[in-house]
Design an enzyme around this catalytic site. Sequence first.
Site, PDB file in Angstrom:
ATOM      1  N   PHE A   1       0.843  -1.192   0.000  1.00 58.10           N
ATOM      2  CA  PHE A   1       0.000   0.000   0.000  1.00 58.10           C
ATOM      3  C   PHE A   1       0.875   1.237   0.000  1.00 58.10           C
ATOM      4  O   PHE A   1       1.701   1.446   0.895  1.00 58.10           O
ATOM      5  CB  PHE A   1      -0.922   0.015   1.222  1.00 58.10           C
ATOM      6  CG  PHE A   1      -1.906   1.153   1.209  1.00 58.10           C
ATOM      7  CD1 PHE A   1      -2.725   1.388   0.116  1.00 58.10           C
ATOM      8  CD2 PHE A   1      -2.033   1.994   2.304  1.00 58.10           C
ATOM      9  CE1 PHE A   1      -3.641   2.438   0.101  1.00 58.10           C
ATOM     10  CE2 PHE A   1      -2.948   3.038   2.313  1.00 58.10           C
ATOM     11  CZ  PHE A   1      -3.746   3.262   1.202  1.00 58.10           C
ATOM     12  N   GLY A   2       0.683   2.068  -1.029  1.00 58.84           N
ATOM     13  CA  GLY A   2       1.399   3.338  -1.139  1.00 58.84           C
ATOM     14  C   GLY A   2       0.476   4.493  -0.800  1.00 58.84           C
ATOM     15  O   GLY A   2      -0.592   4.626  -1.400  1.00 58.84           O
TER      16      GLY A   2
ATOM     17  N   SER B   1       5.412   8.496  -0.094  1.00 60.29           N
ATOM     18  CA  SER B   1       6.438   8.430  -1.135  1.00 60.29           C
ATOM     19  C   SER B   1       6.335   7.179  -1.998  1.00 60.29           C
ATOM     20  O   SER B   1       6.810   7.182  -3.143  1.00 60.29           O
ATOM     21  CB  SER B   1       7.832   8.529  -0.523  1.00 60.29           C
ATOM     22  OG  SER B   1       8.088   7.427   0.328  1.00 60.29           O
TER      23      SER B   1
ATOM     24  N   GLU C   1      11.883   1.437   4.969  1.00 60.75           N
ATOM     25  CA  GLU C   1      10.809   1.878   5.856  1.00 60.75           C
ATOM     26  C   GLU C   1      11.088   1.622   7.340  1.00 60.75           C
ATOM     27  O   GLU C   1      10.523   2.297   8.191  1.00 60.75           O
ATOM     28  CB  GLU C   1       9.488   1.210   5.461  1.00 60.75           C
ATOM     29  CG  GLU C   1       9.072   1.451   4.017  1.00 60.75           C
ATOM     30  CD  GLU C   1       8.812   2.905   3.678  1.00 60.75           C
ATOM     31  OE1 GLU C   1       8.405   3.674   4.562  1.00 60.75           O
ATOM     32  OE2 GLU C   1       9.013   3.281   2.515  1.00 60.75           O
TER      33      GLU C   1
END
Length: 181
Positions: free
Chosen positions: A10-11, A14, A89
Site C-alpha cells: 500500500f502506497g 512516497s 521503511e
Amino acid sequence: MTDQTALWVFGYGSLLWNPGFTPEEVVVARLDGWHRSFCMSSIHHRGSPETPGLVLALDRAPGAVCTGLALRAPEAERERVIAMLRERELVSAAYLETHQPLALTDGRVVEALTYVIDPEHEQYVALDLEAQARRIAGAVGGRGPNDEYLFNTAAHLTEMGVHDPDLDWLVARVKALHAGG
C-alpha cells in the site's frame, strides 16, 4: 474476490511516486480506519537529528479512510521487494510492518504490506498544521529536502483525483514560508 497470494504493497506517501520497484499492477485502493498524517519525525530521509523533518505515516483513526495505491510486486521479485522495503521503511523502527485489507476500485479486496506508525515510538509527533509547515520548510535529509517530499506526494494525490485538504494547506503554507510569508 480476494487475492491472498500476491505481494501487494500500500502506497500512501512516497511509495506513490517512488516505490523502489516496478509494480506489475497498480490500482487505486482504500484503507479504512487509518488516515495519512505528517506524524513521524524524520531524522534520516527528510531531516536530521539536529533539524528533524516530517514524513507521512498511517495513524489509526476510527471512521477514517485513506486512499492510495495498491502496488502488486512481481512474484519473481517478492523477497527483494520485501527486503528493500524493510531497509527503507524500518530504518528507525518508527513504522510497524503490518498486513491490511485494501478495497480496490475494481472490487477486489487484497491483503497488502502496509507500514503504519508506532504511536509509542519517540518519532511519533502530533503537531498542528503550522508547526508541520515550519518543520517541512526547513528540513533536509539523506533523500533530499522535506518540502520536495510534500510537493511530490501532494501532486501525485492530485493526479489520482484524491483531495487531501491538510496536504493542500501545507503545500500553500510551505510555499509562502519559502517566499518569506
